[in-house]
Design a protein around this motif. Structure first.
Motif, mmCIF file in Angstrom:
data_model
loop_
_atom_site.group_PDB
_atom_site.id
_atom_site.type_symbol
_atom_site.label_atom_id
_atom_site.label_comp_id
_atom_site.label_asym_id
_atom_site.label_seq_id
_atom_site.Cartn_x
_atom_site.Cartn_y
_atom_site.Cartn_z
ATOM 1 N N UNK A 1 26.469 2.897 30.397
ATOM 2 C CA UNK A 1 26.307 4.287 29.979
ATOM 3 C C UNK A 1 27.075 4.533 28.695
ATOM 4 N N UNK A 2 26.724 5.609 28.005
ATOM 5 C CA UNK A 2 27.392 5.932 26.745
ATOM 6 C C UNK A 2 28.871 6.210 26.968
ATOM 7 N N UNK A 3 29.231 6.781 28.111
ATOM 8 C CA UNK A 3 30.641 7.062 28.396
ATOM 9 C C UNK A 3 31.456 5.774 28.407
ATOM 10 N N UNK A 4 30.871 4.705 28.927
ATOM 11 C CA UNK A 4 31.573 3.413 28.946
ATOM 12 C C UNK A 4 31.714 2.859 27.539
ATOM 13 N N UNK B 1 25.176 -3.714 22.418
ATOM 14 C CA UNK B 1 26.090 -2.583 22.506
ATOM 15 C C UNK B 1 25.380 -1.259 22.815
ATOM 16 N N UNK B 2 24.071 -1.245 22.842
ATOM 17 C CA UNK B 2 23.354 -0.018 23.172
ATOM 18 C C UNK B 2 23.379 0.165 24.688
ATOM 19 N N UNK B 3 23.723 1.360 25.167
ATOM 20 C CA UNK B 3 23.850 1.578 26.620
ATOM 21 C C UNK B 3 22.537 1.356 27.359
ATOM 22 N N UNK B 4 22.639 0.742 28.528
ATOM 23 C CA UNK B 4 21.438 0.463 29.317
ATOM 24 C C UNK B 4 20.727 1.739 29.746
ATOM 25 N N UNK B 5 21.496 2.828 29.962
ATOM 26 C CA UNK B 5 20.852 4.086 30.347
ATOM 27 C C UNK B 5 19.929 4.590 29.235
ATOM 28 N N UNK B 6 20.239 4.278 27.978
ATOM 29 C CA UNK B 6 19.373 4.677 26.877
ATOM 30 C C UNK B 6 18.115 3.824 26.834
ATOM 31 N N UNK B 7 18.267 2.543 27.135
ATOM 32 C CA UNK B 7 17.083 1.689 27.209
ATOM 33 C C UNK B 7 16.141 2.187 28.301
ATOM 34 N N UNK B 8 16.706 2.559 29.442
ATOM 35 C CA UNK B 8 15.883 3.075 30.543
ATOM 36 C C UNK B 8 15.174 4.360 30.140
#
Length: 286
Positions: free
Chosen positions: A123-126, A184-191
């Motif tokens: 996630x972006x927070x991480x 480095x791109x958050x997985x939640x953004x990929x989803x």
């Protein structure tokens, strides 16, 4: 710097930084610092660059050993009050001169170890927490020694800006990071945009990736717009240069399209110089 040993050590820092970071924000930022503060800024930046090289360059199987050695020699230098290594000696001198907390270096080393033991950011927070450890504290210290940050509230402001500077770097260097097995791109953004992890890691461009890159780019530019609106710092011109520098990189990323998967993106050097030249001129002694 009149002490011959310190003068030599700080000169080495400047030379190393010029060789490692010519044409980037770190080098331009150093040239934009007041002359009396430039040696200290160079020491902090050169120390970070050396650590970066341990983690990001050379044979992968040798990186952990080199990084561990660098961490150990850094702490040995602080324990001894100096070092035979010019960069470490200058770094210790700068930290002691300005009474800066060693927790800044501890956090940076923690973030770099995460790069060596890499795992995807969920996630972006991480990602934000990692960015604050990696560059938030160190950059706040650089601006402290240059006098561009004079209050704790401004140091937090620098930390927030560093988060989006790191995201800018992640977009610019996407292809190189993927070669190193890092995303480095958050997985939640990929989803969110239905981008498959295996596609981006294999550098297979899909229409959904364009939407993902555009989203991350807007995340940066949106923060830059907000930062410009609330910037009441005494060094507004300096922050304007940093924001313009980042905006140029983001524009180049968007213009590159699918090429972001095959090469690092860099705006023309002349455009970057046009951003920084007024700041460089402003600190030239009359």
């Amino acid at each position: 710097m009149t002490d011959p040993v310190l003068r030599h050590c700080y000169t080495v820092c400047v030379r190393e930084l010029a060789g490692a970071d010519g044409g980037t924000a770190r080098w331009h930022g150093l040239r934009s610092a007041p002359a009396q503060a430039r040696p200290h800024a160079a020491a902090l930046l050169a120390h970070g660059c050396r650590a970066d090289r341990c983690v990001d360059t050379g044979p992968v199987e040798d990186r952990q050993r080199r990084f561990t050695h660098f961490v150990e020699t850094t702490w040995a230098a602080f324990a001894a009050g100096g070092s035979h290594d010019p960069v470490l000696h200058a770094t210790v001198h700068t930290y002691r001169t300005f009474g800066m907390p060693l927790s800044v270096i501890e956090d940076m080393f923690t973030a770099m170890q995460r790069d060596l033991d890499f795992r995807d950011f969920t996630a972006f927070a991480e990602l934000r927490q990692w960015c604050m450890q990696m560059t938030g504290g160190p950059m706040a210290m650089v601006h402290r020694v240059t006098g561009s940050v004079t209050e704790p509230a401004y140091e937090q402001w620098v930390g927030e800006l560093s988060v989006f500077a790191q995201l800018t770097d992640a977009l610019r260097d996407l292809s190189e990071d993927l070669d190193d097995g890092r995303l480095y791109l958050p997985l939640e953004d990929l989803d969110r945009f239905h981008v498959r992890v295996e596609d981006i890691k294999a550098k297979r461009w899909t229409p959904a990736m364009a939407d993902l890159i555009a989203f991350e780019a807007e995340r940066v530019t949106g923060h830059l717009r907000k930062a410009a609106e609330v910037d009441h710092s005494p060094e507004g011109g300096l922050w304007h240069a940093y924001r313009e520098h980042m905006a140029l990189i983001i524009a180049a990323v968007l213009a590159a399209g699918q090429d972001v998967l095959t090469r690092p993106v860099q705006p023309p050097l002349g455009a970057l110089l046009n951003v920084w030249r007024p700041r460089m001129r402003a600190v030239i002694p009359c």
